[in-house]
Design an enzyme around this catalytic site. Sequence first.
Site, PDB file in Angstrom:
ATOM      1  N   TYR A   1      -1.421  -2.006  10.633  1.00  0.00           N
ATOM      2  CA  TYR A   1      -1.504  -2.979   9.597  1.00  0.00           C
ATOM      3  C   TYR A   1      -0.519  -2.284   8.399  1.00  0.00           C
ATOM      4  O   TYR A   1       0.116  -3.419   7.732  1.00  0.00           O
ATOM      5  CB  TYR A   1      -2.957  -2.477   8.997  1.00  0.00           C
ATOM      6  N   HIS A   2      -0.143  -1.242   8.488  1.00  0.00           N
ATOM      7  CA  HIS A   2       0.942  -0.789   7.476  1.00  0.00           C
ATOM      8  C   HIS A   2       2.456  -1.290   7.812  1.00  0.00           C
ATOM      9  O   HIS A   2       2.927  -1.621   6.972  1.00  0.00           O
ATOM     10  CB  HIS A   2       0.980   0.835   7.428  1.00  0.00           C
TER      11      HIS A   2
ATOM     12  N   THR B   1       0.835  -1.118   0.005  1.00  0.00           N
ATOM     13  CA  THR B   1      -0.167   0.123   0.063  1.00  0.00           C
ATOM     14  C   THR B   1       1.097   1.174   0.068  1.00  0.00           C
ATOM     15  O   THR B   1       1.819   1.148   0.414  1.00  0.00           O
ATOM     16  CB  THR B   1      -0.970  -0.059   1.157  1.00  0.00           C
TER      17      THR B   1
ATOM     18  N   LYS C   1       2.573  -4.627   6.226  1.00  0.00           N
ATOM     19  CA  LYS C   1       2.886  -4.556   4.802  1.00  0.00           C
ATOM     20  C   LYS C   1       4.484  -4.118   4.515  1.00  0.00           C
ATOM     21  O   LYS C   1       4.902  -4.742   3.654  1.00  0.00           O
ATOM     22  CB  LYS C   1       2.196  -3.336   4.095  1.00  0.00           C
TER      23      LYS C   1
ATOM     24  N   SER D   1       0.292   2.845  10.558  1.00  0.00           N
ATOM     25  CA  SER D   1      -0.396   2.008  11.526  1.00  0.00           C
ATOM     26  C   SER D   1       0.251   0.665  11.603  1.00  0.00           C
ATOM     27  O   SER D   1       1.202   0.293  10.871  1.00  0.00           O
ATOM     28  CB  SER D   1      -1.977   1.781  10.884  1.00  0.00           C
TER      29      SER D   1
HETATM   30  N1  NAD Z   1      -8.852  -1.873  -0.964  1.00  0.00           N
HETATM   31  C1  NAD Z   1      -7.979  -0.873  -0.871  1.00  0.00           C
HETATM   32  O1  NAD Z   1      -8.238   0.239  -0.826  1.00  0.00           O
HETATM   33  C2  NAD Z   1      -6.616  -1.311  -0.771  1.00  0.00           C
HETATM   34  C3  NAD Z   1      -5.709  -0.071  -0.722  1.00  0.00           C
HETATM   35  C4  NAD Z   1      -4.456  -0.738  -0.822  1.00  0.00           C
HETATM   36  C5  NAD Z   1      -3.910  -2.093  -0.395  1.00  0.00           C
HETATM   37  N2  NAD Z   1      -4.818  -2.916  -0.611  1.00  0.00           N
HETATM   38  C6  NAD Z   1      -4.687  -4.348  -0.218  1.00  0.00           C
HETATM   39  O2  NAD Z   1      -5.087  -5.108  -1.258  1.00  0.00           O
HETATM   40  C7  NAD Z   1      -5.514  -6.386  -0.736  1.00  0.00           C
HETATM   41  C8  NAD Z   1      -7.104  -6.720  -1.069  1.00  0.00           C
HETATM   42  O3  NAD Z   1      -7.751  -5.421  -0.372  1.00  0.00           O
HETATM   43  P1  NAD Z   1      -9.238  -5.855  -0.334  1.00  0.00           P
HETATM   44  O4  NAD Z   1      -9.716  -4.361  -0.383  1.00  0.00           O
HETATM   45  O5  NAD Z   1      -9.835  -6.559  -1.421  1.00  0.00           O
HETATM   46  O6  NAD Z   1      -9.588  -6.531   1.106  1.00  0.00           O
HETATM   47  P2  NAD Z   1     -10.473  -7.493   1.330  1.00  0.00           P
HETATM   48  O7  NAD Z   1     -10.450  -7.900   2.696  1.00  0.00           O
HETATM   49  O8  NAD Z   1     -11.988  -7.358   0.729  1.00  0.00           O
HETATM   50  O9  NAD Z   1      -9.920  -8.766   0.589  1.00  0.00           O
HETATM   51  C9  NAD Z   1      -9.123  -9.863   1.093  1.00  0.00           C
HETATM   52  C10 NAD Z   1      -9.371 -11.034   0.993  1.00  0.00           C
HETATM   53  O10 NAD Z   1      -8.565 -12.027   1.545  1.00  0.00           O
HETATM   54  C11 NAD Z   1      -9.014 -12.739   2.307  1.00  0.00           C
HETATM   55  N3  NAD Z   1      -8.274 -13.497   3.382  1.00  0.00           N
HETATM   56  C12 NAD Z   1      -7.565 -12.659   4.461  1.00  0.00           C
HETATM   57  N4  NAD Z   1      -6.757 -13.465   5.099  1.00  0.00           N
HETATM   58  C13 NAD Z   1      -6.678 -14.731   4.557  1.00  0.00           C
HETATM   59  C14 NAD Z   1      -6.188 -15.997   4.820  1.00  0.00           C
HETATM   60  N5  NAD Z   1      -5.341 -15.897   5.845  1.00  0.00           N
HETATM   61  N6  NAD Z   1      -6.438 -17.045   4.096  1.00  0.00           N
HETATM   62  C15 NAD Z   1      -7.360 -16.785   3.115  1.00  0.00           C
HETATM   63  N7  NAD Z   1      -7.912 -15.867   2.916  1.00  0.00           N
HETATM   64  C16 NAD Z   1      -7.619 -14.596   3.627  1.00  0.00           C
HETATM   65  C17 NAD Z   1     -10.263 -12.369   3.043  1.00  0.00           C
HETATM   66  O11 NAD Z   1     -11.301 -13.359   3.511  1.00  0.00           O
HETATM   67  C18 NAD Z   1     -10.692 -11.381   1.836  1.00  0.00           C
HETATM   68  O12 NAD Z   1     -11.695 -12.006   1.074  1.00  0.00           O
HETATM   69  C19 NAD Z   1      -4.904  -6.351   0.741  1.00  0.00           C
HETATM   70  O13 NAD Z   1      -3.911  -6.978   0.711  1.00  0.00           O
HETATM   71  C20 NAD Z   1      -5.048  -4.991   1.219  1.00  0.00           C
HETATM   72  O14 NAD Z   1      -4.363  -4.527   2.023  1.00  0.00           O
HETATM   73  C21 NAD Z   1      -6.134  -2.630  -0.462  1.00  0.00           C
END
Ligand code: NAD
Length: 503
Positions: free
Chosen positions: A266-267, A220, A270, A264
Amino acid sequence: MACINAKKTCWNCPAAKFKGNVDFTACGQSRNIEAENAQIMIECRRRPGLGHFEPTITFEDCPEWEEGDYGYMLKNMKVMILGIDGYLGWALALKLGKLGCKVSGVDNYWRRDCVAEKGSHTVVPIERMTDRLHAAREVHGIDINFRRIDVMDRDKLREFMDEVKPEAIVHYAECPSAPYSMVDAKHAIKVQENNVLGTLGVLFIMKDIAPEASLIKLGTMGEYGAPLTGRPLFEGIFPSDAALEWKGRKWSLGGELTPRDPVSFYHCSKVQDTFNVYEACKYWWLRSYDIMQGVIYGVHTDEIATDPRLKTRFDMDEWFGTVVNRFVAQAVLGMPLTIYGRGEQIRAFIALDDAMQCMVRLIFSPPEPGQYDVVNQVSGLFKVSDIAEAVARVGKEKFGLEIKIQRIENPRVESEKHPLEVVSKKLPNEFGFEQGVTLEKEVERMFEVLLQPEVKKRLEEKKHTIMPKTRWSGMKKESGTLEVYEPGSKEKEGFEGVLRRGA
Ligand SMILES: NC(=O)c1ccc[n+]([C@@H]2O[C@H](COP(=O)([O-])OP(=O)(O)OC[C@H]3O[C@@H](n4cnc5c(N)ncnc54)[C@H](O)[C@@H]3O)[C@@H](O)[C@H]2O)c1
């Protein structure tokens, strides 16, 4: 732009078998199997008849690669999506399936469970996975090979990867929420364990099972923070001519990882991932694009929009809602749009549809063995207060909504006024990414979806989850109001974000 990857060669192709042929520990040498003078000899998994050969065939010359909308695409490419049930994972699965990829995926419904734990729900209703899969087959003719697996369960994941033999692995399966990681020790530990240890396990499994697959790993933009000096946020690695000067001495910084300043726990997870992926590429010649992704907003891709059963999730609660999505939800509910503190925080953003385009382009232009590369996946920089203005403007002009803006106490620890210069050149220049959606256009689409009676009802039901109660200080207290104002009533002041996209 269609042929942007035409000149890439077997070095970039996941069908090229390097393992067993090339001794990467002594870079540039091979077992030199047949031709005496050949430098490096490989085999092709897809064309075993070629025997051992030099890895010089270009995508445009190889019959396994064919020209498509995103440059050359590997026929029936096997792409595994970790976290396929999520906001981004589901949208990508449909897009890749429509392009003819063989899509597989795993998820353990972590996200659905965490949102339920917090007493919220996705306001756009989504189907159970079995029904999603059924609808994908019926509507788009896509067969997705899904397994319910926790990424932390390495034995099961290894078994599934061995069965599928993926050619690209998209790793979305992490907790995506900063506030969720700041609730308390239990949540911070849960997030870091899931994200950091999950990814570390994936790297070890890839080393054994799929060393030639590319890992498209989601980081991120929040990994970098927002340096108060205004130092540009390069794409993960300093450019070759960057230098450090100190007390009359000077050193090159070219090729080194740039500083990270996460905002955070979380960050922080990453950032740890970044180092683990970087090291794995170095030790084992894995290959990865580490994506510093901007905040995603929106509800639309063509594939999702085809049928209500194919919708992707949309959250607006304080833990899992991202800022643009939350503002539109607040506007639909008639609540003032809540900006944290001064609202002059500048962040990087990209619409869902554009983010999916970037992912497809990265998947079809894989890195070379051992290559760790970072891309800043961003299409615009906006101040939080400017986003509120844009949402209020679209809400009023297109839907007749009267919307106010409210500044509240900032639950986070972050600078509220800072410069931000972001370099995002690789995706447009090296992968052919072209922005397709403006903020205003996507906000309009979001209003259209959220104003539907069924969705609005689901929004009303969870209205109480919107105001932030999780503070970075650990205190549990709803943020108090600092000021309420009319959109358009404030003078523009402070810094403007600078996005460097040109060559
Ligand atoms: N949405 C945003 O704005 C954004 C921005 C920057 C980075 N990201 C990154 O992109 C990725 C996807 O984001 P998103 O918004 O789709 O999130 P999301 O939570 O909707 O999708 C992540 C999916 O991974 C699954 N998951 C988590 N841990 C798991 C595990 N141990 N085993 C199997 N499945 C698991 C969750 O159930 C979920 O369905 C993440 O890594 C997030 O940090 C998202």
